[in-house]
Write a protein that holds these residues in place. Structure first.
Motif, mmCIF file in Angstrom:
data_model
loop_
_atom_site.group_PDB
_atom_site.id
_atom_site.type_symbol
_atom_site.label_atom_id
_atom_site.label_comp_id
_atom_site.label_asym_id
_atom_site.label_seq_id
_atom_site.Cartn_x
_atom_site.Cartn_y
_atom_site.Cartn_z
ATOM 1 N N MET A 1 61.831 -36.058 0.305
ATOM 2 C CA MET A 1 61.780 -36.132 -1.159
ATOM 3 C C MET A 1 60.475 -36.774 -1.586
ATOM 4 O O MET A 1 60.119 -37.851 -1.145
ATOM 5 C CB MET A 1 62.947 -36.988 -1.694
ATOM 6 C CG MET A 1 62.967 -37.092 -3.218
ATOM 7 S SD MET A 1 64.076 -38.394 -3.820
ATOM 8 C CE MET A 1 63.060 -39.848 -3.572
ATOM 9 N N THR A 2 59.732 -36.084 -2.402
ATOM 10 C CA THR A 2 58.517 -36.644 -2.973
ATOM 11 C C THR A 2 58.582 -36.460 -4.479
ATOM 12 O O THR A 2 59.220 -35.529 -4.974
ATOM 13 C CB THR A 2 57.272 -35.942 -2.411
ATOM 14 O OG1 THR A 2 57.376 -34.534 -2.677
ATOM 15 C CG2 THR A 2 57.137 -36.168 -0.916
ATOM 16 N N GLY A 3 57.888 -37.318 -5.204
ATOM 17 C CA GLY A 3 57.921 -37.203 -6.651
ATOM 18 C C GLY A 3 59.041 -38.027 -7.249
ATOM 19 O O GLY A 3 59.688 -38.839 -6.581
ATOM 20 N N PRO A 4 59.294 -37.841 -8.546
ATOM 21 C CA PRO A 4 60.297 -38.648 -9.240
ATOM 22 C C PRO A 4 61.714 -38.349 -8.767
ATOM 23 O O PRO A 4 61.987 -37.286 -8.202
ATOM 24 C CB PRO A 4 60.100 -38.241 -10.716
ATOM 25 C CG PRO A 4 59.532 -36.858 -10.648
ATOM 26 C CD PRO A 4 58.649 -36.853 -9.437
ATOM 27 N N ASP A 5 62.601 -39.292 -8.986
ATOM 28 C CA ASP A 5 64.012 -39.136 -8.633
ATOM 29 C C ASP A 5 64.664 -38.148 -9.605
ATOM 30 O O ASP A 5 64.693 -38.379 -10.813
ATOM 31 C CB ASP A 5 64.705 -40.497 -8.702
ATOM 32 C CG ASP A 5 66.111 -40.466 -8.114
ATOM 33 O OD1 ASP A 5 66.818 -39.471 -8.323
ATOM 34 O OD2 ASP A 5 66.486 -41.440 -7.454
ATOM 35 N N TYR A 63 68.366 -32.053 -0.766
ATOM 36 C CA TYR A 63 67.638 -33.092 -1.508
ATOM 37 C C TYR A 63 68.264 -34.467 -1.263
ATOM 38 O O TYR A 63 67.547 -35.456 -1.061
ATOM 39 C CB TYR A 63 67.655 -32.771 -3.000
ATOM 40 C CG TYR A 63 67.087 -33.878 -3.857
ATOM 41 C CD1 TYR A 63 65.711 -34.076 -3.963
ATOM 42 C CD2 TYR A 63 67.935 -34.747 -4.556
ATOM 43 C CE1 TYR A 63 65.194 -35.098 -4.734
ATOM 44 C CE2 TYR A 63 67.423 -35.771 -5.329
ATOM 45 C CZ TYR A 63 66.052 -35.942 -5.417
ATOM 46 O OH TYR A 63 65.554 -36.963 -6.172
ATOM 47 N N ASP A 64 69.602 -34.530 -1.253
ATOM 48 C CA ASP A 64 70.280 -35.807 -1.013
ATOM 49 C C ASP A 64 69.938 -36.357 0.366
ATOM 50 O O ASP A 64 69.736 -37.571 0.531
ATOM 51 C CB ASP A 64 71.791 -35.634 -1.144
ATOM 52 C CG ASP A 64 72.250 -35.525 -2.588
ATOM 53 O OD1 ASP A 64 71.476 -35.902 -3.479
ATOM 54 O OD2 ASP A 64 73.374 -35.047 -2.826
ATOM 55 N N ARG A 65 69.882 -35.468 1.366
ATOM 56 C CA ARG A 65 69.543 -35.937 2.713
ATOM 57 C C ARG A 65 68.127 -36.520 2.748
ATOM 58 O O ARG A 65 67.900 -37.583 3.327
ATOM 59 C CB ARG A 65 69.685 -34.789 3.717
ATOM 60 C CG ARG A 65 71.123 -34.444 4.068
ATOM 61 C CD ARG A 65 71.195 -33.494 5.241
ATOM 62 N NE ARG A 65 70.729 -32.160 4.889
ATOM 63 C CZ ARG A 65 71.512 -31.202 4.428
ATOM 64 N NH1 ARG A 65 72.810 -31.425 4.262
ATOM 65 N NH2 ARG A 65 71.023 -30.004 4.150
ATOM 66 N N GLN A 66 67.187 -35.832 2.128
ATOM 67 C CA GLN A 66 65.815 -36.346 2.096
ATOM 68 C C GLN A 66 65.732 -37.649 1.308
ATOM 69 O O GLN A 66 65.030 -38.588 1.712
ATOM 70 C CB GLN A 66 64.895 -35.296 1.475
ATOM 71 C CG GLN A 66 64.783 -34.019 2.288
ATOM 72 C CD GLN A 66 63.917 -32.980 1.595
ATOM 73 O OE1 GLN A 66 63.307 -33.259 0.568
ATOM 74 N NE2 GLN A 66 63.872 -31.781 2.154
ATOM 75 N N ARG A 67 66.428 -37.693 0.199
ATOM 76 C CA ARG A 67 66.401 -38.882 -0.666
ATOM 77 C C ARG A 67 66.955 -40.104 0.069
ATOM 78 O O ARG A 67 66.380 -41.195 0.010
ATOM 79 C CB ARG A 67 67.208 -38.605 -1.924
ATOM 80 C CG ARG A 67 67.301 -39.760 -2.912
ATOM 81 C CD ARG A 67 68.049 -39.305 -4.159
ATOM 82 N NE ARG A 67 68.211 -40.395 -5.084
ATOM 83 C CZ ARG A 67 69.224 -41.273 -5.027
ATOM 84 N NH1 ARG A 67 70.142 -41.142 -4.082
ATOM 85 N NH2 ARG A 67 69.304 -42.264 -5.890
#
Length: 215
Positions: A1-5, A63-67
């Motif tokens: 995950m890169t960038g804003p949440d 996305y959740d896994r990366q976050r």
């Protein structure tokens, strides 16, 4: 995950259901559309991009896994930094020469008794480093025993009673109290939070609807 949440962009909890995400998107789209005062193409594009990911089950899971991996890395880095700082402090264990720093008391809920959970923006201080759990693990494990109160059948504490959760994770009860899904358990949660010293206002008035509560 890169960038804003992406969850922050949509202003929803990372464990929010799909219908909550859809409702949040519609509300923000009306506010941020370029044709409305204060709206802009850039903000609407950011909102659309976030919704495209979180509204797709497979893309949201990835996305959740990366976050969560990034959260774990940041948490580990913060812990290592704190440990290094503690080792350099006088006494070598993070305390001053006069002894360890005093522990801060737990936060106290000083909200108005007219506040209504589930549809209020109050209490939005979500900290993913301490309150989130990896969704991929799916569960906090079996209940610890000595159940008391209602048993919930959803989330990471499925199968646990409210009393068992209160002894383990008061932050989860505070989050559940703010969610629509926790409305059934409001009186029990209020009692548990007061017993733990996390709420000291006058008792809630269940027969008096709040500003946004349905009758």
């Amino acid at each position: 995950m890169t960038g804003p949440d992406l969850y922050r962009i949509l202003q929803v909890h990372p464990e929010a259901d799909a219908d909550v995400i859809q409702a949040a998107y519609r509300r923000l789209a009306r506010k941020l559309h370029p044709d409305t005062p204060g709206g802009s193409d850039a903000r609407m594009a950011e909102l659309n991009a976030a919704y495209a990911v979180l509204n797709d089950r497979a893309r949201r899971a990835e996305y959740d896994r990366q976050r969560l991996r990034e959260i774990d890395l940041r948490t580990a880095a913060d812990a290592a930094s704190a440990e290094a700082a503690a080792s350099r402090a006088p006494g070598g264990q993070g305390g001053s020469a006069q002894g360890p720093a005093p522990r801060r008391p737990p936060p106290v809920d000083e909200r108005s008794p007219d506040w209504t959970s589930g549809r209020s923006m109050a209490g939005g201080g979500y900290d993913p480093a301490t309150m989130s759990r990896p969704q991929a693990q799916g569960s906090a494990g079996p209940p610890p025993g000595h159940p008391s109160g209602s048993v919930i059948n959803f989330g990471r504490y499925a199968g646990w009673s409210l009393g068992e959760i209160a002894r383990t994770d008061l932050e989860f009860l505070e989050w559940l109290d703010r969610m629509t899904i926790g409305r059934t358990y409001q009186q029990e949660i209020d009692t548990l939070l007061r017993r733990a010293g996390r709420r000291r206002t006058s008792a809630a008035q269940p027969d008096r609807p709040g500003l946004f509560r349905r009758r």
